[in-house]
Design a protein around this motif. Structure first.
Motif, PDB file in Angstrom:
ATOM      1  N   GLY A 126       8.140 -15.871  -8.531  1.00 47.46           N
ATOM      2  CA  GLY A 126       7.654 -16.169  -7.192  1.00 47.46           C
ATOM      3  C   GLY A 126       6.141 -16.288  -7.128  1.00 47.46           C
ATOM      4  N   SER A 127       5.612 -16.277  -5.919  1.00 44.77           N
ATOM      5  CA  SER A 127       4.162 -16.425  -5.742  1.00 44.77           C
ATOM      6  C   SER A 127       3.398 -15.229  -6.303  1.00 44.77           C
ATOM      7  N   LEU A 128       4.007 -14.044  -6.288  1.00 40.95           N
ATOM      8  CA  LEU A 128       3.338 -12.865  -6.836  1.00 40.95           C
ATOM      9  C   LEU A 128       3.058 -13.039  -8.326  1.00 40.95           C
ATOM     10  N   GLY A 129       3.952 -13.717  -9.025  1.00 43.34           N
ATOM     11  CA  GLY A 129       3.783 -13.933 -10.451  1.00 43.34           C
ATOM     12  C   GLY A 129       2.579 -14.780 -10.804  1.00 43.34           C
ATOM     13  N   LYS A 130       2.024 -15.483  -9.821  1.00 40.73           N
ATOM     14  CA  LYS A 130       0.846 -16.318 -10.064  1.00 40.73           C
ATOM     15  C   LYS A 130      -0.460 -15.562  -9.822  1.00 40.73           C
ATOM     16  N   THR A 131      -0.345 -14.312  -9.380  1.00 40.72           N
ATOM     17  CA  THR A 131      -1.536 -13.497  -9.119  1.00 40.72           C
ATOM     18  C   THR A 131      -1.983 -12.812 -10.412  1.00 40.72           C
ATOM     19  N   ASP A 132      -3.248 -12.981 -10.764  1.00 43.31           N
ATOM     20  CA  ASP A 132      -3.690 -12.469 -12.073  1.00 43.31           C
ATOM     21  C   ASP A 132      -4.489 -11.175 -11.993  1.00 43.31           C
ATOM     22  N   HIS A 133      -4.682 -10.628 -10.777  1.00 45.18           N
ATOM     23  CA  HIS A 133      -5.518  -9.424 -10.694  1.00 45.18           C
ATOM     24  C   HIS A 133      -5.127  -8.609  -9.456  1.00 45.18           C
ATOM     25  N   ILE A 134      -4.438  -7.494  -9.671  1.00 44.43           N
ATOM     26  CA  ILE A 134      -4.047  -6.602  -8.579  1.00 44.43           C
ATOM     27  C   ILE A 134      -4.600  -5.217  -8.866  1.00 44.43           C
ATOM     28  N   GLU A 135      -5.434  -4.715  -7.969  1.00 42.38           N
ATOM     29  CA  GLU A 135      -5.984  -3.368  -8.182  1.00 42.38           C
ATOM     30  C   GLU A 135      -6.047  -2.551  -6.899  1.00 42.38           C
ATOM     31  N   SER A 151       0.646  -9.690   4.142  1.00 42.11           N
ATOM     32  CA  SER A 151       1.165 -10.172   2.853  1.00 42.11           C
ATOM     33  C   SER A 151       0.602  -9.328   1.716  1.00 42.11           C
ATOM     34  N   GLN A 152       1.125  -8.119   1.613  1.00 44.62           N
ATOM     35  CA  GLN A 152       0.670  -7.182   0.593  1.00 44.62           C
ATOM     36  C   GLN A 152       1.882  -6.505  -0.051  1.00 44.62           C
ATOM     37  N   ILE A 153       1.723  -6.086  -1.307  1.00 45.40           N
ATOM     38  CA  ILE A 153       2.812  -5.425  -2.019  1.00 45.40           C
ATOM     39  C   ILE A 153       3.247  -4.163  -1.288  1.00 45.40           C
ATOM     40  N   ALA A 154       2.281  -3.387  -0.794  1.00 44.08           N
ATOM     41  CA  ALA A 154       2.612  -2.126  -0.123  1.00 44.08           C
ATOM     42  C   ALA A 154       3.520  -2.357   1.077  1.00 44.08           C
ATOM     43  N   LYS A 155       3.231  -3.397   1.837  1.00 40.98           N
ATOM     44  CA  LYS A 155       4.057  -3.703   3.015  1.00 40.98           C
ATOM     45  C   LYS A 155       5.445  -4.170   2.590  1.00 40.98           C
ATOM     46  N   ALA A 156       5.523  -4.978   1.532  1.00 41.72           N
ATOM     47  CA  ALA A 156       6.816  -5.475   1.053  1.00 41.72           C
ATOM     48  C   ALA A 156       7.699  -4.332   0.561  1.00 41.72           C
ATOM     49  N   VAL A 157       7.113  -3.395  -0.165  1.00 45.21           N
ATOM     50  CA  VAL A 157       7.863  -2.231  -0.652  1.00 45.21           C
ATOM     51  C   VAL A 157       8.394  -1.418   0.530  1.00 45.21           C
ATOM     52  N   SER A 158       7.548  -1.216   1.534  1.00 47.41           N
ATOM     53  CA  SER A 158       7.972  -0.485   2.730  1.00 47.41           C
ATOM     54  C   SER A 158       9.112  -1.201   3.440  1.00 47.41           C
ATOM     55  N   ASP A 159       8.986  -2.521   3.582  1.00 48.79           N
ATOM     56  CA  ASP A 159      10.058  -3.308   4.207  1.00 48.79           C
ATOM     57  C   ASP A 159      11.369  -3.115   3.458  1.00 48.79           C
ATOM     58  N   GLY A 160      11.299  -3.197   2.123  1.00 52.62           N
ATOM     59  CA  GLY A 160      12.506  -3.063   1.317  1.00 52.62           C
ATOM     60  C   GLY A 160      13.181  -1.717   1.508  1.00 52.62           C
ATOM     61  N   ALA A 161      12.374  -0.657   1.548  1.00 51.31           N
ATOM     62  CA  ALA A 161      12.929   0.687   1.735  1.00 51.31           C
ATOM     63  C   ALA A 161      13.584   0.834   3.100  1.00 51.31           C
ATOM     64  N   HIS A 162      12.897   0.361   4.145  1.00 52.49           N
ATOM     65  CA  HIS A 162      13.455   0.461   5.489  1.00 52.49           C
ATOM     66  C   HIS A 162      14.713  -0.399   5.638  1.00 52.49           C
ATOM     67  N   ALA A 163      14.687  -1.588   5.055  1.00 54.84           N
ATOM     68  CA  ALA A 163      15.869  -2.447   5.123  1.00 54.84           C
ATOM     69  C   ALA A 163      17.059  -1.789   4.436  1.00 54.84           C
TER      70      ALA A 163
END
Length: 285
Positions: free
Chosen positions: A35-44, A260-272
């Motif tokens: 996906g689009s996350l795979g195209k990101t080369d720097h996450i800190e 559009s952040q990983i932290a928000k996506a993880v939270s969404d997944g847990a709540h869902a």
């Protein structure tokens, strides 16, 4: 029948799958790629990693975690979702029945970089053959795409017209098709006045009444539109339990909008996952 089919192997989908597995539910994750996350080369800016990571590493770590916990993750492209009382998810390899579905494939695709494209979205350009094909009975239909997604949409459109032209936009046709003219040269521009009326390629000008877009892989929004789920501002509408207006169809991550952040996506997944567990248990009682 699988309890939950998760479509998408990114932070929202895998986070949900991990929680659902803990609830002792049968979970299947279907993902095509990074996906689009795979195209990101720097996450800190994500908690718990002292050194920067690439998006590909984050996705790989999540998938490995899921598999270590016994979650089945299949690398398959989802082409269609049917719904009656339960769901049937069709991929390029198989078809899977499920009690519930979680859409977690990230945000919808961007507009194509074709002159005139953005101007005609909703004015002769459609993303949903099932939704709009009926409006173009016996008319000149254009279909933009070259792969499995395009072929799936073509089968729908053939119910409405015999005058169909497939535009591959310079890409080789990836699947055999019947019942349509194929234009393989690049699309140079889309033209019309108030509405789209022609597609211009290196082979000439091709009159069309509509152009359906089926490029690459269907997004979560594409699936939702086909099934009749509500869409607002190009994101899927969900309630506070992450469920759409279709019972048993849930969505999480970038496809429902917000940060559009990983932290928000993880939270969404847990709540869902919590909501899906309650939904399934309530149906069983």
């Amino acid at each position: 029948m699988t309890d939950v089919i998760v479509i998408g192997g990114g932070p929202a989908g895998i986070s949900a799958a991990v929680y659902l597995k803990r609830f002792k539910l049968d979970v299947l994750v279907l993902m095509k790629d990074y996906g689009s996350l795979g195209k990101t080369d720097h996450i800190e800016n994500y908690y718990g990693f002292p050194e920067p990571l690439t998006g590909k590493q984050v996705v790989d770590n999540g998938v490995q975690q899921a598999r270590r916990l016994g979650i089945e993750v299949r690398l398959e492209e989802v082409l269609n979702i049917d719904y009656t009382d339960t769901f049937s998810v069709k991929t390029n390899h198989d078809e899977y029945p499920g009690k519930t579905v979680l859409l977690a494939t990230g945000s919808a695709r961007a507009n194509l970089q074709i002159p005139g494209f953005a101007s005609f979205v909703g004015k002769g350009i459609s993303y949903c053959a099932i939704c709009d094909g009926f409006l173009y009975r016996k008319k000149a239909i254009g279909l933009l795409g070259e792969g499995e997604f395009m072929a799936e949409e073509l089968e729908v459109l053939k119910n409405f017209s015999s005058n169909i032209t497939v535009f591959t936009n310079g890409k080789p046709l990836a699947v055999p098709i019947e019942g349509a003219t194929v234009i393989a040269s690049p699309v140079r521009r889309l033209v019309g006045e108030d509405l789209l009326n022609s597609v211009v390629t290196d082979e000439g000008t091709h009159p069309v009444d509509v152009l359906f877009v089926a490029v690459g892989t269907p997004s979560a929004t594409d699936f939702a539109l086909r099934m009749g789920a509500f869409i607002e501002n190009n994101v899927i509408s969900v309630d506070d339990k992450f469920m759409t207006n279709i019972p048993g169809l849930f969505a999480a991550g970038d496809c429902i909008g917000g940060l559009s952040q990983i932290a928000k996506a993880v939270s969404d997944g847990a709540h869902a996952a919590l909501s899906i567990n309650k939904f399934i248990r309530s149906k069983a009682s």
